[in-house]
Motif scaffolding. Sequence first.
Motif, mmCIF file in Angstrom:
data_model
loop_
_atom_site.group_PDB
_atom_site.id
_atom_site.type_symbol
_atom_site.label_atom_id
_atom_site.label_comp_id
_atom_site.label_asym_id
_atom_site.label_seq_id
_atom_site.Cartn_x
_atom_site.Cartn_y
_atom_site.Cartn_z
ATOM 1 N N ASP A 253 0.823 -1.205 0.000
ATOM 2 C CA ASP A 253 0.000 0.000 0.000
ATOM 3 C C ASP A 253 0.860 1.258 0.000
ATOM 4 O O ASP A 253 1.987 1.271 0.511
ATOM 5 N N TRP A 254 0.289 2.311 -0.556
ATOM 6 C CA TRP A 254 0.938 3.619 -0.557
ATOM 7 C C TRP A 254 0.563 4.351 0.719
ATOM 8 O O TRP A 254 -0.538 4.199 1.221
ATOM 9 N N GLU A 255 1.489 5.157 1.215
ATOM 10 C CA GLU A 255 1.195 5.994 2.371
ATOM 11 C C GLU A 255 1.524 7.440 2.022
ATOM 12 O O GLU A 255 2.383 7.715 1.181
ATOM 13 N N ARG A 256 0.826 8.359 2.635
ATOM 14 C CA ARG A 256 1.070 9.783 2.402
ATOM 15 C C ARG A 256 2.205 10.262 3.288
ATOM 16 O O ARG A 256 2.297 9.878 4.448
ATOM 17 N N LEU A 257 3.047 11.114 2.689
ATOM 18 C CA LEU A 257 4.137 11.732 3.438
ATOM 19 C C LEU A 257 4.048 13.235 3.270
ATOM 20 O O LEU A 257 3.606 13.723 2.231
#
Length: 187
Positions: free
Chosen positions: A112-116
């Motif tokens: 999964d992608w995560e926000r930074l």
Amino acid sequence: MVWSPLEWPVLRQLRSGDRYGRGPAVQSAHTRATQPRTATADRAVQSICPFCAVGCGQKVYVKDEKVVQIEGDPDSPISRGRLCPKGSASEQLVNSPGRQTQVLYRAPGASDWERLDLDTATDMIADRFVESRRRTWQDHDEHGRPLRRTMGIASLGGATLDNEENYLIKKLFTAAGAIQIENQARI
């Protein structure tokens, strides 16, 4: 508005004397009431098309701090109001519902992608850049001749960068010792 057979384009054409149907006779009430998006804009801002190195002039029409239309700038000595299909569609760069406006990161092995936040992402990139340069630096070849380069860093620029951005990227990567520097517009 109530529809009437008298509003058929052929009858309007005969009534108005527009024999070839190329004038107001063929316009519906809806068409006559339509206004261009540029007419309702709060202001027009001069800009440059971001797609290639030509530097065509653009007029960016803004309403309520939102881009509503982008057209060629007739005052531009380069393009004289003309834009290619990509330049004409550049409003979509700003208003596309699929446009990413946040940094996304997928850790190695993650699904999964995560926000930074931007500062964290910038620090991660800088740390990896410096570490790769340190680890792959070649000061001299096997005969003692100076190389002062790294083969562990390369750059492939996109065609939406303008000349100034590409110039600065080239200077940065060259100063860092990278020799594998290319741009999509040249490939």
